[in-house]
Every structure is written in C-alpha cells, then in structure tokens.
Scaffold this motif. Structure first.
Motif, PDB file in Angstrom:
ATOM      1  N   ARG A  88       0.842  -1.206   0.000  1.00 40.10           N
ATOM      2  CA  ARG A  88       0.000   0.000   0.000  1.00 40.10           C
ATOM      3  C   ARG A  88       0.872   1.249   0.000  1.00 40.10           C
ATOM      4  NH1 ARG A  88      -3.916  -2.965   2.871  1.00 40.10           N
ATOM      5  NH2 ARG A  88      -2.932  -2.611   4.882  1.00 40.10           N
ATOM      6  N   GLN A  89       1.908   1.191   0.831  1.00 41.42           N
ATOM      7  CA  GLN A  89       2.796   2.338   0.919  1.00 41.42           C
ATOM      8  C   GLN A  89       3.530   2.554  -0.408  1.00 41.42           C
ATOM      9  OE1 GLN A  89       6.209   1.963   3.409  1.00 41.42           O
ATOM     10  NE2 GLN A  89       6.348   4.152   3.792  1.00 41.42           N
ATOM     11  N   PHE A  90       3.984   1.424  -0.990  1.00 44.72           N
ATOM     12  CA  PHE A  90       4.707   1.520  -2.259  1.00 44.72           C
ATOM     13  C   PHE A  90       3.822   2.126  -3.345  1.00 44.72           C
ATOM     14  CE2 PHE A  90       5.708  -0.370  -6.407  1.00 44.72           C
ATOM     15  CZ  PHE A  90       6.993   0.104  -6.575  1.00 44.72           C
ATOM     16  N   LEU A  91       2.583   1.614  -3.420  1.00 45.33           N
ATOM     17  CA  LEU A  91       1.675   2.110  -4.456  1.00 45.33           C
ATOM     18  C   LEU A  91       1.315   3.561  -4.194  1.00 45.33           C
ATOM     19  CD1 LEU A  91      -0.651  -0.981  -4.916  1.00 45.33           C
ATOM     20  CD2 LEU A  91       1.138  -0.147  -6.456  1.00 45.33           C
ATOM     21  N   GLY A  92       1.177   3.918  -2.920  1.00 43.89           N
ATOM     22  CA  GLY A  92       0.863   5.298  -2.564  1.00 43.89           C
ATOM     23  C   GLY A  92       1.962   6.243  -3.000  1.00 43.89           C
ATOM     24  N   ALA A  93       3.213   5.773  -2.897  1.00 43.27           N
ATOM     25  CA  ALA A  93       4.354   6.627  -3.229  1.00 43.27           C
ATOM     26  C   ALA A  93       4.507   6.809  -4.733  1.00 43.27           C
ATOM     27  CB  ALA A  93       5.625   6.019  -2.638  1.00 43.27           C
ATOM     28  N   GLN A  94       3.773   6.004  -5.531  1.00 42.00           N
ATOM     29  CA  GLN A  94       3.954   6.081  -6.981  1.00 42.00           C
ATOM     30  C   GLN A  94       3.356   7.348  -7.581  1.00 42.00           C
ATOM     31  OE1 GLN A  94       5.769   3.823  -8.955  1.00 42.00           O
ATOM     32  NE2 GLN A  94       6.371   3.414  -6.851  1.00 42.00           N
ATOM     33  N   HIS A  95       2.396   7.967  -6.861  1.00 47.44           N
ATOM     34  CA  HIS A  95       1.721   9.102  -7.500  1.00 47.44           C
ATOM     35  C   HIS A  95       2.204  10.449  -7.002  1.00 47.44           C
ATOM     36  CE1 HIS A  95      -0.844   6.051  -9.186  1.00 47.44           C
ATOM     37  NE2 HIS A  95      -1.015   5.560  -7.988  1.00 47.44           N
TER      38      HIS A  95
END
Ligand SMILES: Nc1ncnc2c1ncn2[C@@H]1O[C@H](COP(=O)(O)OP(=O)(O)OP(=O)(O)O)[C@@H](O)[C@H]1O
Ligand SMILES: [Mg+2]
Lengths: 242, 219
Positions: free
Chosen positions: A235-242
């Motif tokens: 979740r954190q990784f995907l959150g950091a993508q944007h």
C-alpha cells in the motif's frame, strides 16, 4: 510443468543477502511485472535467471534447462531466455542489422544469408526494417532499445527478461518501446519484466510480483495487487507512486 | 690526421641506424605477440594465469630496462650459455615491450562497458566469442593511439643495448666519436636521427587520438 521454475533462490553479495528465498513459477505465455522499491532485488532476480549472477542456493530452470555455473549449461539456458537491459547495450561497432545477426552466426552457427533474413524479419517486427544499416549512435534511444529487442528475438528464446527497458528513455520515446513489448505479449511471448510503468503493468500483465527486501511480498493478478493490496508495504509503495 | 667529412659521419650513423630500426621492429612485433598472450592470461578467469601475468608485468615495469639487459646478457653467461649481444638485446626488449603493451591493452579491454559483456553473454556467447567479436574489436580502436605512442619508448629503449655491445645507432655514435673526436657533432646527428624516427610516431599517435576522439564513433 511451468516454463520458468524458480525454487527457494538465495543470493548474497558478501554479507548482504539480497534474495532471501524466492519461489516463482511462470507459465508459458504469462506476462509478469515485477515491481518494488529500489534495492529490493528485482534486477538481481532477473540477472540470476539467465546466469549473469551466480546464486548461493536454490534452483532455477527454464524449459528444462537448469542453471549451473559452467559455460555449457549457461549457454543452453541463455538460448531459452533472452534479456533486454535498461541501457540497451547494443554493440557500437556493428550496424543494427549486424547486431541482430552476430549471435545467430556465432552462437547458433546460422549461415549468414539465413541470419540476415532473420535479422530483417525481426527489425521489421520492431518497426525498424529501414535502419538495417544504421549504427547504434545514429539511432534514438527508443530505436536502440527496439534493435536490442530484435536482437534478443532473433535467437528465438522462449522467454524474455526485461529490466526497466524504458527507464533510460526520454518520455516521448517510452511509448514506442512499450508498444513493441505489448505486441510481443499479445503474440504469446513469455515476459518477465521489472518496470516502473504501473499503467502498463496493469493493462498488459497477467500477474504482478511485488518484491520487498529480497522476498516476493505479494503476488497476484493486477486487479488484486493494484486494486486491493493486502500488505501495508505494498500500500505504501503504491501510494508513493503518484 | 684523417679528415672526416660530415657525410662520412652521417653515413656511418645511418648504416648503424638500420639496426636500431630492425631491433625496434623486432621488439615491437615480438613484444606485441607475447603481450597479447599476457593480456589473455591477465584477464583470464582462472587464478594462476592471472597471477603469473600480473607478477610478470610488475617485475618488468618495476626494474630498469638496463638491468634486464644486463641480466639477459651477463646472467645467462654465468650459466655457461653464451648469448651474443643481438640475441640478448632482442629477447630483453621483447619481454620488456610485452609487459608494457599487455598493461596498456588490459586497460583498454577493461574500459569496455560491462554491459557489452552482459549483453553478449545473455545472447549465449562464450568467453572467447565475446572477446573476439565484441570486446577486442572495440578495445583495439582505443588501444591504437597509446600503442603507437609506446613504440616511441621502444625506439628510444633500443639505445640502451649499446651498453652490452650491440652496434646500433648509439653505439655507432660512440665508435665514430672515438675516431673523429667530434662528440658534439656526432651525438648531434645521433639525436637528430632518433628524432626523425620518433617524431612521426608520436605525431601519428596524437593524430590518431584526436581523430578517434572527434569521430567519437566506435565503428
Ligand atoms: N554487484 C553487486 N555487488 C554488491 N551489491 C550489489 C550488486 N548488485 C546489487 N547489489 C545490491 O543488491 C541489492 C539489490 O539490488 P538490485 O539491483 O537487485 O535492486 P533493484 O530492485 O533492481 O533496484 P532498482 O529499482 O534501483 O533497480 C542492493 O542493495 C544493491 O546494493
Ligand atoms: Mg534494478
């Protein structure tokens, strides 16, 4: 039997254990995206699969060819699985056509006329038939990467490993390379690709592997991995993508 | 007292300069062949050839050429092997040249990007195929200017062989001086002949370097 079988693979650089027991089976025709933070071991995993790195334990098999450190086994393995690099790595002293012909002639002992016919066909396939006689430094980054793909395809591998193949490209050149990869996927080529193009992973891949600290932390179809991440790390990784 | 004309002096020196040229060529070609062998050992994946070539290079780079000539000439005589001066000179210069060329070329091979090794390996090429078709063709381009540049050192290095009695340009200079008592004139000519031999080499090395840099192209 899976096309690629990775079983409990461990890899250390000195005291630093980078892969901590990777298990992954890839079926023929699957397109797998490997995502994860920098340093999580994505490149190392790909490099282990075609023997650019030696593994400390575990086993890797591609279509029955077992990974072993001797040159004979390595060659057999590498004939089954090609690799595309972030930095293209075309041979600068050879034309696009010669780049695609060289390994056919040297490794497979294909006679020159046949190697040339194959080179023309593969360059055509990546939309660069007209660049047969151009040297790499006369080509754009996107074109160089497409030649590199043609070069790998000319060896008729059963699977391709792609390590961030668009990361070194100017933004406007990314799409032409992704289009070629997408077409390969559509034609049924088995692909294992490390990528930061989340959109592409979502649209094209059959499964997504999220690596975290040397482990496969989460794996599943893109809809699940992107739509309903189970772990806080993802979740954190995907959150950091944007 | 006999009078020596300038032409007499120059003619004698030029005749001896032939031997400087021959010795330079032999050293350079022989050294190139031995050096190539050393290069392959130096970048081999097995430990012993690598260690041997490394030690060889250190030894020949770490001792004066003059000592190597003495050892080849007087050292072998100690064992009862009588070596003529030309042979000792040739062998010592070949071995010395080989050490330097191997080291120059190793630098060139190592300057080839790691990606070239990895790409060719991933296409299934073996180590020798990678060397032959991918790495050496690129390394050779880079190696040309420093290799030509080093040939100047070889030409100048041959002058040391005069000390063990090989009659090349420098030795002839000494002989002619002893006969004419005109050291300044004679050694002036000697230096001039060396310059005429070396200048084109160092110029072409600089030219090649500039040309290969400007073209910036590896084909
Ligand atoms: N040749 C090497 N020698 C020592 N350590 C290495 C080597 N290659 C990689 N590593 C280490 O292994 C770890 C994983 O590296 P790897 O390149 O696989 O990460 P990655 O997931 O591909 O990262 P990125 O997204 O930045 O490409 C890192 O900590 C890196 O420092
Ligand atoms: Mg990486």
């Amino acid at each position: 039997m899976s096309l690629i079988e990775i079983t409990d693979v461990r890899k250390s650089f000195g005291a630093n254990e980078v892969l901590k027991g990777i298990d992954l089976n890839v079926e023929p025709g699957e397109v797998i995206a490997i995502i994860g933070k920098s340093g999580s071991g994505k490149s190392t995993l790909l490099r282990c699969i075609n023997g650019l790195e030696t593994i400390n334990s575990g086993s890797i098999q591609v279509a029955g060819a077992q990974l072993a450190p001797d040159e004979l086994h390595l060659k057999a393995l590498r004939l089954k699985v090609g690799m595309i690099f972030q930095s293209f790595n075309l041979f600068p002293h050879k034309t696009a056509g010669q780049n695609v012909m060289l390994s056919q002639m040297v490794v497979k002992k294909t006679p020159k006329p046949e190697a040339e016919a194959m080179a023309r066909k593969m360059l055509e396939r990546v939309g660069l038939a007209h660049k047969f006689d151009a040297y790499p430094d006369e080509l754009s980054g996107g074109q160089q990467q497409r030649v590199a793909i043609a070069r790998a395809l000319a060896m008729q591998p059963m699977a391709l490993l792609c390590d961030e193949v668009t990361s070194a490209l100017d933004p406007e050149l990314v799409q032409e390379v992704l289009a070629v990869v997408k077409e390969l996927a559509a034609e049924g080529m088995t692909l294992l690709m490390v990528t930061h193009e989340m959109r592409f992973a979502r649209d094209v891949c059959s499964r997504v592997v999220f690596m975290h600290m040397g482990r496969v932390h989460e794996i599943g179809p893109p809809a699940e991995v992107f739509g309903a991440p189970k772990t806080p790390e993802l979740r954190q990784f995907l959150g950091a993508q944007h | 007292m006999i009078e020596f004309s300038n032409w007499d002096i120059l003619r004698n020196l030029l005749l001896a300069a032939r031997w400087t040229v021959v010795l330079s060529l032999v050293s350079f070609v022989g050294g190139g062949i031995v050096g190539l062998g050393l290069l392959f050992m130096r970048i081999s994946r097995s430990r012993w050839p690598r260690l041997f070539a490394g030690a060889y290079v250190e030894l020949f780079q770490g001792t004066p050429l003059l000592m190597q000539l003495f050892l080849a000439f007087f050292g072998l005589a100690l064992f009862g092997i009588n070596v003529p001066a030309w042979l000792a000179a040739g062998v010592a210069l070949i071995l010395w040249t080989a050490a330097f060329l191997a080291e120059i070329w190793r630098g060139c091979v190592e300057s080839i990007a790691k990606g070239q090794w990895e790409a060719s390996a991933s296409l299934g090429m073996g180590r020798m195929q990678q060397m032959r078709y991918v790495v050496l063709p690129q390394a050779m381009k880079i190696a040309i200017p420093p290799t030509v540049g080093f040939s100047v050192q070889v030409v100048k290095g041959t002058s040391l062989t005069s000390i063990i009695g090989f009659v090349e340009l420098s030795k002839a200079g000494t002989i002619v001086t002893n006969a004419t008592f005109l050291p300044f004139t004679v050694y002036g000519y000697v230096a001039l002949i060396y310059f005429v031999l070396c200048f084109p080499l160092s110029k072409s090395s600089q030219y090649l370097e500039r040309k290969l840099n400007v073209a910036h192209r590896n084909h």
